[in-house]
Design a protein around this motif. Structure first.
Motif, mmCIF file in Angstrom:
data_model
loop_
_atom_site.group_PDB
_atom_site.id
_atom_site.type_symbol
_atom_site.label_atom_id
_atom_site.label_comp_id
_atom_site.label_asym_id
_atom_site.label_seq_id
_atom_site.Cartn_x
_atom_site.Cartn_y
_atom_site.Cartn_z
ATOM 1 N N SER A 1 -34.509 -24.317 -32.130
ATOM 2 C CA SER A 1 -34.199 -23.805 -30.799
ATOM 3 C C SER A 1 -35.303 -24.159 -29.808
ATOM 4 C CB SER A 1 -34.029 -22.282 -30.848
ATOM 5 O OG SER A 1 -35.285 -21.635 -30.895
ATOM 6 N N VAL A 2 -35.078 -23.817 -28.546
ATOM 7 C CA VAL A 2 -36.077 -24.049 -27.491
ATOM 8 C C VAL A 2 -37.084 -22.912 -27.412
ATOM 9 C CG1 VAL A 2 -34.540 -25.465 -26.099
ATOM 10 C CG2 VAL A 2 -34.547 -22.972 -25.770
ATOM 11 N N ARG A 3 -36.964 -21.899 -28.272
ATOM 12 C CA ARG A 3 -37.755 -20.678 -28.117
ATOM 13 C C ARG A 3 -38.990 -20.629 -29.006
ATOM 14 N NH1 ARG A 3 -32.479 -19.032 -29.584
ATOM 15 N NH2 ARG A 3 -31.117 -18.689 -27.785
ATOM 16 N N THR A 4 -39.067 -21.486 -30.009
ATOM 17 C CA THR A 4 -40.141 -21.330 -30.989
ATOM 18 C C THR A 4 -40.870 -22.649 -31.212
ATOM 19 O OG1 THR A 4 -38.470 -21.550 -32.717
ATOM 20 C CG2 THR A 4 -39.104 -19.336 -32.122
ATOM 21 N N ALA A 5 -40.847 -23.174 -32.454
ATOM 22 C CA ALA A 5 -41.610 -24.386 -32.773
ATOM 23 C C ALA A 5 -40.891 -25.185 -33.842
ATOM 24 C CB ALA A 5 -43.011 -24.020 -33.246
ATOM 25 N N VAL B 1 -57.248 -10.195 -31.578
ATOM 26 C CA VAL B 1 -56.349 -11.305 -31.239
ATOM 27 C C VAL B 1 -54.949 -10.923 -31.700
ATOM 28 C CG1 VAL B 1 -58.139 -13.082 -31.345
ATOM 29 C CG2 VAL B 1 -56.815 -12.519 -33.398
ATOM 30 N N ALA B 2 -53.944 -11.479 -31.041
ATOM 31 C CA ALA B 2 -52.564 -11.136 -31.395
ATOM 32 C C ALA B 2 -51.642 -12.288 -31.031
ATOM 33 C CB ALA B 2 -52.126 -9.865 -30.668
ATOM 34 N N LEU B 3 -50.576 -12.426 -31.789
ATOM 35 C CA LEU B 3 -49.539 -13.392 -31.473
ATOM 36 C C LEU B 3 -48.382 -12.645 -30.810
ATOM 37 C CD1 LEU B 3 -49.306 -16.473 -31.933
ATOM 38 C CD2 LEU B 3 -47.788 -15.961 -33.850
ATOM 39 N N PRO B 4 -47.803 -13.184 -29.738
ATOM 40 C CA PRO B 4 -46.682 -12.502 -29.082
ATOM 41 C C PRO B 4 -45.529 -12.242 -30.041
ATOM 42 C CG PRO B 4 -47.513 -14.266 -27.685
ATOM 43 C CD PRO B 4 -48.199 -14.418 -29.018
ATOM 44 N N VAL B 5 -44.740 -11.208 -29.714
ATOM 45 C CA VAL B 5 -43.540 -10.916 -30.507
ATOM 46 C C VAL B 5 -42.290 -11.452 -29.829
ATOM 47 C CG1 VAL B 5 -44.623 -8.853 -31.469
ATOM 48 C CG2 VAL B 5 -43.121 -8.637 -29.472
ATOM 49 N N TRP B 6 -42.410 -11.928 -28.568
ATOM 50 C CA TRP B 6 -41.260 -12.473 -27.847
ATOM 51 C C TRP B 6 -41.748 -13.542 -26.893
ATOM 52 C CZ3 TRP B 6 -39.875 -11.639 -22.440
ATOM 53 C CH2 TRP B 6 -40.843 -10.933 -21.708
ATOM 54 N N ILE B 7 -40.795 -14.310 -26.336
ATOM 55 C CA ILE B 7 -41.122 -15.331 -25.359
ATOM 56 C C ILE B 7 -40.371 -15.012 -24.071
ATOM 57 C CG2 ILE B 7 -39.316 -16.887 -26.240
ATOM 58 C CD1 ILE B 7 -41.119 -19.227 -25.377
ATOM 59 N N LEU C 1 -35.552 -10.919 -26.847
ATOM 60 C CA LEU C 1 -35.403 -10.463 -28.223
ATOM 61 C C LEU C 1 -36.766 -10.519 -28.897
ATOM 62 C CD1 LEU C 1 -33.512 -9.734 -30.660
ATOM 63 C CD2 LEU C 1 -33.440 -12.184 -31.143
ATOM 64 N N VAL C 2 -37.099 -9.488 -29.651
ATOM 65 C CA VAL C 2 -38.328 -9.510 -30.445
ATOM 66 C C VAL C 2 -38.095 -10.444 -31.628
ATOM 67 C CG1 VAL C 2 -39.841 -8.153 -31.916
ATOM 68 C CG2 VAL C 2 -39.094 -7.229 -29.721
ATOM 69 N N ARG C 3 -38.810 -11.567 -31.642
ATOM 70 C CA ARG C 3 -38.555 -12.622 -32.629
ATOM 71 C C ARG C 3 -39.615 -12.680 -33.730
ATOM 72 N NH1 ARG C 3 -34.368 -15.753 -31.018
ATOM 73 N NH2 ARG C 3 -33.734 -15.488 -28.852
ATOM 74 N N GLU C 4 -40.667 -11.880 -33.606
ATOM 75 C CA GLU C 4 -41.664 -11.781 -34.681
ATOM 76 C C GLU C 4 -42.251 -13.136 -35.053
ATOM 77 O OE1 GLU C 4 -42.291 -8.896 -34.711
ATOM 78 O OE2 GLU C 4 -40.708 -7.508 -35.284
ATOM 79 N N PHE C 5 -42.861 -13.812 -34.068
ATOM 80 C CA PHE C 5 -43.421 -15.138 -34.325
ATOM 81 C C PHE C 5 -44.517 -15.121 -35.386
ATOM 82 C CE2 PHE C 5 -42.190 -15.528 -29.684
ATOM 83 C CZ PHE C 5 -41.020 -16.210 -29.940
ATOM 84 N N SER C 6 -45.153 -13.987 -35.585
ATOM 85 C CA SER C 6 -46.250 -13.917 -36.557
ATOM 86 C C SER C 6 -45.777 -14.116 -37.992
ATOM 87 C CB SER C 6 -46.980 -12.569 -36.438
ATOM 88 O OG SER C 6 -46.091 -11.501 -36.693
ATOM 89 N N GLN D 1 -44.469 -6.059 -27.105
ATOM 90 C CA GLN D 1 -43.268 -5.252 -27.290
ATOM 91 C C GLN D 1 -42.196 -5.659 -26.274
ATOM 92 O OE1 GLN D 1 -44.303 -1.182 -26.442
ATOM 93 N NE2 GLN D 1 -45.068 -1.645 -24.405
ATOM 94 N N GLU D 2 -41.029 -4.990 -26.356
ATOM 95 C CA GLU D 2 -39.952 -5.234 -25.409
ATOM 96 C C GLU D 2 -40.417 -4.923 -23.985
ATOM 97 O OE1 GLU D 2 -39.842 -3.359 -28.090
ATOM 98 O OE2 GLU D 2 -38.044 -3.775 -29.300
ATOM 99 N N ASN D 3 -39.954 -5.728 -23.030
ATOM 100 C CA ASN D 3 -40.218 -5.504 -21.604
ATOM 101 C C ASN D 3 -38.872 -5.205 -20.947
ATOM 102 O OD1 ASN D 3 -43.115 -7.457 -20.633
ATOM 103 N ND2 ASN D 3 -42.591 -6.707 -22.659
ATOM 104 N N TYR D 4 -38.612 -3.938 -20.662
ATOM 105 C CA TYR D 4 -37.278 -3.527 -20.220
ATOM 106 C C TYR D 4 -37.099 -3.680 -18.706
ATOM 107 C CZ TYR D 4 -36.753 -1.434 -24.829
ATOM 108 O OH TYR D 4 -36.660 -1.236 -26.180
ATOM 109 N N THR D 5 -35.897 -4.099 -18.325
ATOM 110 C CA THR D 5 -35.496 -4.136 -16.926
ATOM 111 C C THR D 5 -33.987 -4.000 -16.859
ATOM 112 O OG1 THR D 5 -35.476 -5.440 -14.870
ATOM 113 C CG2 THR D 5 -35.332 -6.659 -16.940
ATOM 114 N N GLN D 6 -33.478 -3.451 -15.756
ATOM 115 C CA GLN D 6 -32.036 -3.370 -15.522
ATOM 116 C C GLN D 6 -31.559 -4.500 -14.613
ATOM 117 O OE1 GLN D 6 -30.749 0.489 -14.118
ATOM 118 N NE2 GLN D 6 -30.927 1.393 -16.138
ATOM 119 N N LEU D 7 -32.387 -5.494 -14.373
ATOM 120 C CA LEU D 7 -32.077 -6.499 -13.358
ATOM 121 C C LEU D 7 -31.660 -7.864 -13.906
ATOM 122 C CD1 LEU D 7 -34.832 -5.802 -10.677
ATOM 123 C CD2 LEU D 7 -32.381 -5.443 -10.445
ATOM 124 N N LEU D 8 -31.388 -7.980 -15.186
ATOM 125 C CA LEU D 8 -30.977 -9.290 -15.691
ATOM 126 C C LEU D 8 -29.630 -9.716 -15.114
ATOM 127 C CD1 LEU D 8 -32.134 -9.144 -19.421
ATOM 128 C CD2 LEU D 8 -33.320 -10.089 -17.431
#
Length: 592
Positions: A97-101, A34-40, A45-50, A312-319
């Motif tokens: 913030s709107v990103r966490t809890a 089992v794992a907790l995400p590192v980003w939303i 940004l890797v926010r280290e929710f764990s 982990q980070e999910n990279y894209t050049q399309l933001l």
């Protein structure tokens, strides 16, 4: 039917800001990970929710199951075959913030990425969510876009998601809040507001939000009728806005059928006042931006996001496309919805133009690079950020403007048509830059590879002035503020604090640095200097008089320093003004 994965969420300790989560896995693997995400998703940004997860325990029946932590956010449990595994843990929640809890005596809020462990190998199975009304919050209400299974009149009870992706895409709001509804394009919408003052004009907000939603549904799907015909066109059967009004805050995060928003209470419309606060337009733009994401990023999305990797980070050049083009349309659609006039829209566009022009990093970094580097640069702002990077939001919006105005000048199509064609070509799913280029060529009648290379992957100045003037908008010069003239960004709440020294400016040449406290200025000869204390930056010109060279007195690390500053000549910024309304109308006011 009991779902194969079930999360029970309740309050562990309201005043300690702790949620308790009980996760039941009906059919665990022998070595279940089992794992907790590192980003939303939506916030790169890797926010280290764990870091907020504590007291993790595992059992099967009355037997404690051996539990081993593998890394910062994942664990492995030794399981007996064919027996349910129960994990229990607590999560600390005090991020506004709107990103966490968040959890306190007045309100609860969470995203699944902060509370819900991902069960490896089971991600695509149904996930159940049970929200428990413990005694301390029994008077609260609950709202979430998750599918209700069996809930009480306050919203507590059982919800179901088809997958882990869907589960964590359904934020939860709990507490006492205002609630209203409207229909846009045949689609039911609900708007809830927490923290609003007694002066809040909720009906005004609902009516304006309805206009925004109708304009955006028309944008993507054309004119609509009523009932099932309209609902078939829109990609969502219902939608939920969750707004938290606070003393000081701003932001939003998009979800597939909802959005979580934060605004200043002072920016809400007020009862009995015809003219809303100036910040209300900013709130409307935020609503427009996040709702536009319903199509552009939550469905039509970068190919790299076809399946999220939460580890982990999910990279894209399309933001630059998914955030920048959304930023272009958020304000433009306010104009087309009739919520602002031409002058109001041009003021907003003017602000974006000057923000980009006052960022030296635009000459160093392309918007494609800025997209890729978002994980380490955009969300990690420091004193050098304006010198090293450019915003894929603001410059991306200007890239969209350049494409739109160029396409309109050439007369074959518009960016509106390109967006809708991309929606069809990619079947409201993963997209690449090649898809964008192909649709531009198909509808525009020629290749736009040169423009993509220069505007998206290059750092040359965009042809904004020429394009705007050819669409009836005059680009005028007006004097720049002193801070811009000097190449500074300062705070003046308690004296003058230097926040940023911009690359190549007079302040940098003088030796000023971020963190300096600008105390005063000396003018005149060394033999008879005239010394003055400064409390505001604009006082510099008052005391400098006709002198073009002054000595600034700063404090750095408790040391007093004198620096020679050469005052540069006056410079100008742009001011947009409508010159030809008829020429501008097809762009500003039409819904083609």
């Amino acid at each position: 039917m009991v779902p194969p994965l079930h999360y029970r969420v309740e309050v562990a300790d309201l005043h300690a800001h702790l949620y308790r989560v009980t996760l039941t896995i009906a059919e665990p693997a022998a070595q279940q990970r089992v794992a907790l995400p590192v980003w939303i998703p939506g916030s790169y940004l890797v926010r280290e929710f764990s870091k907020n997860l504590q007291n993790l325990q595992a059992r099967q029946g009355t037997r404690a199951a051996p539990l081993r932590q593998l890394d910062k956010c994942s664990w492995e449990v030794e399981c007996l075959p064919a027996q349910p595994l129960v994990l229990s843990y607590e999560v600390y929640a005090l991020d506004p913030s709107v990103r966490t809890a968040w959890l306190d005596a007045a309100r609860g809020f969470f995203n699944g990425t902060s509370l819900c462990l991902r069960v490896e190998g089971h991600e695509d199975r149904p996930h159940g969510l049970e929200l428990v009304a413990s005694q301390s919050i029994a008077h609260w209400q609950v709202v979430t876009p998750a599918t209700a299974q069996k809930i009480d009149k306050k919203g507590f009870g059982h919800y179901l998601a088809a997958s882990y992706d869907e589960l964590v895409d359904c934020p939860v709001e709990m507490g006492t809040f205002l609630s209203g509804t409207f229909v846009a394009g045949g689609v039911p919408h609900r708007f809830v507001v927490a923290g609003a003052p007694p002066s809040f004009d909720f009906e005004r907000l609902l009516a304006d939000a309805q206009k925004i939603c109708e304009a955006e549904i028309r944008f993507w799907h054309g004119a609509f009728g009523a009932g099932a015909r309209a609902r078939a066109r829109a990609p969502h059967k219902n939608y939920l806005f969750m707004l938290n009004a606070v003393d000081d805050g701003y932001g939003g995060l998009e979800h597939r059928t909802s959005t979580a928003l934060i605004c200043n209470r002072r920016d809400l419309p007020r009862l009995g006042e015809k003219k809303p606060p100036e910040g209300y337009t900013t709130l409307q733009g935020l609503i427009s931006h996040e709702y536009f994401h319903t199509w552009n990023v939550k469905r039509l999305r970068p190919k790299e996001f076809a399946r999220y990797d939460y580890t982990q980070e999910n990279y894209t050049q399309l933001l630059w496309f998914f955030e920048g083009f959304t930023s272009y349309y958020d304000d433009l659609l306010l104009r087309r919805a009739g919520l602002i006039d031409d002058a109001g829209y041009l003021r907003l566009l003017n602000k974006t133009l000057n923000q980009v022009q006052q960022t030296p990093g635009r000459a160093l970094q392309s918007v494609a690079q800025a997209s890729f580097d978002a994980w380490v640069k955009y969300y990690r702002v420091d004193e050098n950020t304006p010198n090293a990077t450019v915003s894929y939001y603001t410059k991306g919006a200007l890239v969209a403007l350049c494409f739109d105005l160029t396409l309109r000048l050439e007369g074959h199509t518009t960016l509106d048509h390109v967006m809708r064609a991309l929606w069809q070509r990619c079947q409201a799913g993963p997209m690449t830059e090649a898809d964008f280029a192909a649709v531009l060529q198909e509808l525009g009648g020629r290749s736009f590879s040169k423009e993509i290379a220069q505007w998206v992957h290059g750092t040359r100045e965009l042809p904004l002035q020429d394009l705007l003037e050819r669409h009836g908008v005059a680009v005028l010069d007006e004097p720049a503020q002193l801070a811009q003239r000097l190449g500074l960004r300062v705070a003046e709440s308690n004296g003058i604090q230097v926040k940023t020294v911009l690359r190549g400016g007079a302040a940098e040449r003088a030796g000023l640095a971020a963190g300096d406290e600008w105390l005063g200025v000396e003018v005149g000869t060394k033999a008879s200097p005239s010394s003055w204390r400064l409390s505001k930056l604009d006082e510099l010109l008052l005391y400098a008089g006709r002198s073009r060279k002054v000595t600034v007195i700063i404090a750095r690390d408790k040391r007093l320093l004198r620096l020679a500053l050469a005052l540069p000549p006056a410079i100008t910024t742009w001011r947009l003004a409508l010159r030809d309304a008829a020429l501008a109308k097809p762009w500003l006011a039409s819904q083609d």
